[in-house]
Scaffold this active site. Structure first.
Site, short mmCIF file in Angstrom:
data_model
loop_
_atom_site.label_atom_id
_atom_site.label_comp_id
_atom_site.label_asym_id
_atom_site.label_seq_id
_atom_site.Cartn_x
_atom_site.Cartn_y
_atom_site.Cartn_z
N LYS A 22 50.79 38.16 40.24
CA LYS A 22 51.27 37.99 41.63
C LYS A 22 50.60 36.78 42.28
CE LYS A 22 49.25 40.47 45.04
NZ LYS A 22 48.70 39.69 46.18
N ASN A 23 49.28 36.70 42.16
CA ASN A 23 48.58 35.65 42.90
C ASN A 23 48.72 34.27 42.27
OD1 ASN A 23 47.93 37.49 44.80
ND2 ASN A 23 45.79 37.76 44.18
N CYS A 117 44.07 41.25 58.92
CA CYS A 117 44.78 42.19 58.06
C CYS A 117 43.82 43.31 57.71
CB CYS A 117 45.33 41.52 56.82
SG CYS A 117 44.05 41.06 55.68
N ARG A 122 40.36 37.18 57.97
CA ARG A 122 41.00 36.20 57.09
C ARG A 122 41.58 34.98 57.82
NH1 ARG A 122 44.45 39.34 52.65
NH2 ARG A 122 44.12 37.47 51.41
N ASP A 307 39.12 41.82 43.95
CA ASP A 307 40.34 42.61 43.73
C ASP A 307 40.13 43.74 42.72
OD1 ASP A 307 41.66 41.08 45.58
OD2 ASP A 307 42.65 39.78 44.11
N ARG A 399 53.74 45.83 46.77
CA ARG A 399 53.51 44.40 46.97
C ARG A 399 52.86 43.78 45.73
NH1 ARG A 399 49.53 43.42 51.04
NH2 ARG A 399 49.77 41.41 50.03
N1 EPU Z 1 38.30 32.14 54.58
C1 EPU Z 1 37.95 31.51 55.74
N2 EPU Z 1 38.73 30.46 56.18
C2 EPU Z 1 39.81 30.04 55.48
C3 EPU Z 1 40.16 30.68 54.27
C4 EPU Z 1 39.37 31.74 53.85
O1 EPU Z 1 36.99 31.87 56.41
O2 EPU Z 1 40.48 29.09 55.92
C5 EPU Z 1 37.47 33.27 54.11
C6 EPU Z 1 38.22 34.59 54.02
O3 EPU Z 1 38.31 35.23 55.27
C7 EPU Z 1 37.41 35.35 53.00
C8 EPU Z 1 36.95 34.23 52.04
O4 EPU Z 1 37.11 33.02 52.75
O5 EPU Z 1 36.31 35.93 53.61
C9 EPU Z 1 37.70 34.13 50.75
O6 EPU Z 1 39.09 34.25 51.00
P1 EPU Z 1 40.20 33.48 50.17
O7 EPU Z 1 40.78 32.41 51.03
O8 EPU Z 1 39.66 33.10 48.84
O9 EPU Z 1 41.28 34.63 49.99
P2 EPU Z 1 42.82 34.39 49.97
O10 EPU Z 1 43.08 33.10 49.33
O11 EPU Z 1 43.40 34.67 51.28
C10 EPU Z 1 43.28 35.34 47.57
C11 EPU Z 1 44.10 36.44 46.99
C12 EPU Z 1 43.47 37.76 47.35
C13 EPU Z 1 42.06 37.79 46.78
C14 EPU Z 1 41.26 36.59 47.32
C15 EPU Z 1 39.86 36.49 46.74
C16 EPU Z 1 46.31 35.49 46.98
C17 EPU Z 1 47.69 35.49 47.51
N3 EPU Z 1 45.44 36.35 47.52
O12 EPU Z 1 43.29 35.54 48.98
O13 EPU Z 1 44.24 38.77 46.74
O14 EPU Z 1 41.41 38.99 47.13
O15 EPU Z 1 41.96 35.38 47.04
O16 EPU Z 1 39.91 36.36 45.37
O17 EPU Z 1 46.01 34.75 46.05
C18 EPU Z 1 45.13 40.93 46.47
O18 EPU Z 1 45.81 40.47 45.52
O19 EPU Z 1 45.02 42.15 46.71
C19 EPU Z 1 44.42 39.99 47.33
C20 EPU Z 1 43.97 40.32 48.54
#
Ligand code: EPU
Length: 420
Positions: A22-23, A117, A122, A307, A399
């Protein structure tokens, strides 16, 4: 709203094919916006987030075609709208990933601001700041991120303050058509980032270093469509292996890449499981073995993934001894704890740590799924619980897990979906 009814305890055994990731699929789908000719994707999982992504791309003018083998062809040659509306963004935060491609190819993007969320606030500040450094003018107005780069984006050296997976992906996509070289430091190293870079390179992008913390991108003038196969879902694989571990069963997951799961497999071994791999299968055999609690700390790849945190918490809840789980990625990713307690788990939350005292057995209860991985952990808990567990609000699970009840049914679980 659909619910799952699971009658336990079960001992699961058998072989399960793992779906596409998915990701990895979500950023690749959004990345199709960069291509001037049609892209055909295979191994895209059949999930609600994928349907939402296709809907989003279709509202922008992308022509979407699916064949009988579920290969998806996306033609983004005639994009007429550069907007991601709130209705779609609120159901799927990954919609933010249209921003990089739209800005890069068309010099404009309007994306509804994703709110907080279930697993934390996030923010997307790092995505926005990075694109500003590449010359975009970005305003936040009435709940929308409005980004413009009338002269196009230009390469920049960007050091991200924390490791972000979709942040890295969005900035890679912004940089591929920018003028000059972009260097991303403190980049996420996740296999999904590498898959996106491989996909973009196949379309003609020039990205080096994906999978390391420094990624260099030399902007090119255009990308053309390709046929591309999405990598397997490492988290889906890990979830079925965790189910085998808690039920003292034996499961082989096929169509996987074991190298994506090294930190997780190490922890399964530490917990007492016999784990063997081939090039594209992993077998976890827990028959006749006892499960010991393990300490884990979630960290960016290649360390232990957030995850898989909820699934390991269930393992600890029924393992011998006490376990300590530390969540360092998301500030609120313990919503499943209260639900597990309803099933007899003994868990104490202390800040971002969850301490468990392992129980011999859990019992069935009526529980509520709060996010995707929390839902998976409740199903795993239901497998070892005595009696019937009803997992409500399973739209979360749809999802991220393809045909979950069918797959668990195949492994010998008494599981039924009730629609209401
Ligand atoms: N963060 C910030 N600012 C930003 C972006 C991120 O502060 O601009 C913080 C987030 O709040 C969090 C940390 O950085 O505390 C890491 O978040 P990240 O951006 O890496 O998460 P994401 O990209 O939103 C993806 C996966 C998640 C997975 C995380 C961590 C996708 C679509 N989602 O989320 O997947 O948990 O990376 O590996 O790729 C899931 O599949 O259940 C899921 C939540």
């Amino acid at each position: 709203m659909d619910k799952l009814v699971i009658r336990g305890p079960s001992v699961i055994s058998g072989q399960i094919p793992i779906s596409g990731s998915k990701n990895a699929a979500l950023p690749i789908l959004m990345g199709c916006l960069l291509a001037e000719t049609p892209v055909t994707l295979s191994n895209v999982p059949h999930l609600r987030d994928v349907t939402t992504s296709l809907q989003l791309l279709a509202t922008m003018g992308c022509d979407v075609l699916m064949d009988e083998r579920l290969n998806i062809t996306l033609d983004c040659s005639a994009i007429h709208s550069k907007e991601a509306p709130y209705d779609l963004v609120k159901t799927m935060r990954a919609s933010i990933l249209v921003m990089g491609p739209l800005l890069s190819r068309f010099g404009e993007a309007k994306v509804a601001l994703p709110g907080g969320c279930a697993i934390g606030s996030r923010p997307v500040d790092i995505h926005i700041e990075g694109m500003r450094e590449m010359g975009a003018i970005i305003d936040i107005d009435e709940g929308f991120i409005i980004a413009k780069a009338p002269q196009g984006l230009r390469g920049a050296e960007i050091t991200m303050p924390i490791v972000t997976v979709t942040g890295t992906e969005n900035l890679i996509m912004a940089a591929v058509l920018a003028k000059g070289r972009t260097i991303l430091r403190k980049a996420a190293c996740e296999p999904e980032v590498v898959d996106l870079a491989d996909f973009l390179n196949a379309m003609g992008a020039r990205i080096r270093g994906a999978g390391t913390s420094v990624i260099e991108i030399d902007g090119v003038s255009a990308l053309k469509g390709v046929d591309y196969r999405v990598i397997p879902d490492r988290i889906e694989a890990g979830t079925y292996l965790a189910a085998a571990a808690v039920t003292q069963g034996c499961v082989t997951v096929t169509d996987v890449d074991p190298t994506h799961l090294e930190a997780v497999l190490e922890k399964f071994k530490q917990a007492g499981a016999l784990v063997t791999s081939t090039e594209n299968t992993i077998t976890l055999d827990m028959r006749g073995r006892s499960l010991s609690a393990v300490d884990i700390e979630t960290q960016p790849y290649p360390l232990f993934p957030t995850d898989m945190q909820a699934q390991f918490l269930v393992m600890n809840a029924i393992a011998e001894g006490t376990g300590r789980v530390k969540e360092t990625i998301f500030e609120n990713r313990y919503m499943h704890v209260a639900e597990l307690e309803k099933m007899g788990a003994r868990i104490t939350l202390d800040g971002n740590e969850a301490l468990t005292i392992g129980q011999n057995q859990l019992h069935g209860a009526e529980v509520v799924a709060t996010d995707l991985r929390a839902s998976a952990c409740l199903i795993i808990a239901a497998l070892v619980a005595q009696g019937t567990t009803v997992v409500n609000r399973i739209y979360h699970i749809d999802r991220g897990y393809e045909r979950i009840e069918e797959k668990f049914h195949r492994l010998g679980v008494d599981i039924q979906r009730l629609s209401s």
